[in-house]
Scaffold this motif. Structure first.
Motif, mmCIF file in Angstrom:
data_model
loop_
_atom_site.group_PDB
_atom_site.id
_atom_site.type_symbol
_atom_site.label_atom_id
_atom_site.label_comp_id
_atom_site.label_asym_id
_atom_site.label_seq_id
_atom_site.Cartn_x
_atom_site.Cartn_y
_atom_site.Cartn_z
ATOM 1 N N THR A 85 41.941 38.510 37.360
ATOM 2 C CA THR A 85 41.962 37.046 37.315
ATOM 3 C C THR A 85 42.858 36.554 36.179
ATOM 4 O O THR A 85 43.751 35.716 36.375
ATOM 5 N N GLU A 86 42.625 37.088 34.991
ATOM 6 C CA GLU A 86 43.386 36.661 33.821
ATOM 7 C C GLU A 86 44.866 37.020 33.985
ATOM 8 O O GLU A 86 45.754 36.236 33.625
ATOM 9 N N LYS A 87 45.146 38.212 34.536
ATOM 10 C CA LYS A 87 46.551 38.615 34.718
ATOM 11 C C LYS A 87 47.265 37.721 35.717
ATOM 12 O O LYS A 87 48.414 37.338 35.516
ATOM 13 N N ALA A 88 46.578 37.405 36.821
ATOM 14 C CA ALA A 88 47.201 36.555 37.849
ATOM 15 C C ALA A 88 47.485 35.159 37.287
ATOM 16 O O ALA A 88 48.570 34.598 37.504
ATOM 17 N N ASP A 95 48.452 24.843 42.605
ATOM 18 C CA ASP A 95 48.881 25.344 43.920
ATOM 19 C C ASP A 95 48.897 26.876 43.946
ATOM 20 O O ASP A 95 48.443 27.493 44.915
ATOM 21 N N PHE A 96 49.427 27.498 42.893
ATOM 22 C CA PHE A 96 49.494 28.962 42.865
ATOM 23 C C PHE A 96 48.132 29.590 42.575
ATOM 24 O O PHE A 96 47.808 30.646 43.092
ATOM 25 N N LEU A 97 47.341 28.941 41.740
ATOM 26 C CA LEU A 97 45.981 29.440 41.505
ATOM 27 C C LEU A 97 45.231 29.560 42.830
ATOM 28 O O LEU A 97 44.534 30.549 43.084
ATOM 29 N N LYS A 98 45.389 28.551 43.700
ATOM 30 C CA LYS A 98 44.654 28.516 44.973
ATOM 31 C C LYS A 98 45.023 29.676 45.894
ATOM 32 O O LYS A 98 44.238 30.016 46.786
#
Lengths: 81, 160, 160, 81
Positions: free
Chosen positions: C67-70, C124-127
């Motif tokens: 999660t943190e890396k993404a 947008d990218f988080l989603k």
């Protein structure tokens, strides 16, 4: 009569915030009348100056007709926000 | 369009000389409304530099009466264009110092796309159509801030 | 590009099960930095309806570590694309109730355009790229939420 | 060995959150191996299923090579935010 307001730089340079003038048919006639006063008035209301105007608190252009009792304002381009 | 032309407006405008209570406004927009899926907030702040000069303070003048009408037109248009659940615009007038919030635009909606679009629309039009004028006190004396071309370009993106 | 590749990142990521303190995060982004002219904040909230069903609560699962890396990759890309003065992403995991804030994305910059673009880019990218999964407890039983086509469309707007 | 993690709906349907498997050359080989288990495994890792994967916590596709000690995860499309 028409109530005329001046804001921001215009109010400072014209050294007045409001006045009442005799009714004229439209905003163009009013601007011509103010320019005819000469001095700072001629400069500020001259061609090539970007002065905005409202009639009864709505943005207006030179063709906007005026009626006795209207409130007109002249001001520089807005810079809020 | 999902907007009900006869329905009550969901937007609220405040012009004030007091500091803006950002948290209270955001909380109120979402409180007790489990239909709200997104709140987008724009906060405009006073910077201490402008056009290369240090700015010590600022005076914000406005046209009482017309200010509210101009903002009301912008918000009504935003409510026509997007399906919104709440909009708050708070704009300060009077004396401001660097880091002070000048304006807040907060928009609540079911989905994020509408909240982002409406929030940016409102601030873009506020910048070109609401009668506020900034006077800066700088190291080179007092001066009225000039309108930025970028602001009228930003407004033009939205079409008519 | 004004971004200094060697400079320290201005962005911060937090994954937590506690409620999000929206006001504290926004205040910290602007505090003592008179270069900040704009703060744009997106707050994603839990709604009580989804796909026509009443939703009583939600469980948010994630992939700790990834999660943190993404999110770090998304924020680094945002810092490359725009000149930003601060970014905060806070995402909740665990049990949530309707009206709870699920995610906050707050972006500070000198000018509003960059703050709006970067804030929407990050959400947008988080989603589509951050490993979170929602499980809803509804009147029709528990169910995993399906990915929305709209979200991958939203991501595609940003090109590569 | 390769560590394999399963998340969300996959973890529930496969009734396992993690396991260790013998090293294989790439993600495609791993997926084929899991599918060959049959039952729920064949269904979830079959063609037409939208399963996402990561290798060492980065999004990966079927051609991504694997090395002894890698951490692989399989999961449904993400739905955070």
């Amino acid at each position: 009569m028409i109530k005329v307001l001046y804001f921001a730089r215009l109010r400072e340079e014209l050294k007045t915030g409001s006045e009442s003038v005799a009714a004229v048919p439209d905003l163009r006639s009013l601007k011509d009348m103010l320019r005819a006063r000469g001095g700072d008035w001629a400069e500020i209301f001259g061609d090539g100056q970007w002065v905005m105007a409202s009639v009864n608190q709505k943005m207006a252009d030179l063709d906007t007709p005026l009626t006795d009792g209207d409130e007109v304002a002249f001001f520089p381009p807005v810079t809020g926000g | 369009m999902p907007y009900n032309q006869e329905g009550p407006s969901v937007s609220e405008i405040v012009i004030q000389s007091e500091p803006i209570d950002v948290a209270a406004i955001q909380d109120k927009l979402r409180a007790n409304n489990p239909s709200v899926g997104a709140v987008v907030t724009f906060l405009g702040l006073m910077r201490d530099m402008n056009q290369g000069d240090q700015v010590f303070s600022m005076f914000l003048e406005h046209y009482p009466g017309m200010t509210e009408k101009a903002l009301r037109e912008i918000l009504d248009e935003a409510e026509r264009r997007w399906d919104l659940l709440g909009v708050r615009v708070v704009h300060r007038v009077g004396e401001l110092s660097p880091t002070d919030a000048i304006v807040l635009v907060a928009v609540a909606s079911a989905h994020r796309g509408e909240a982002f679009r409406a929030c940016e629309f409102v601030i873009d039009f506020l910048k070109t159509r609401a009668p506020f004028w900034k006077k800066e006190r700088t190291g080179n004396g007092d001066r009225w801030v000039s309108a930025r071309h970028g602001d009228s370009d930003a407004e033009k993106r939205w079409g008519e």
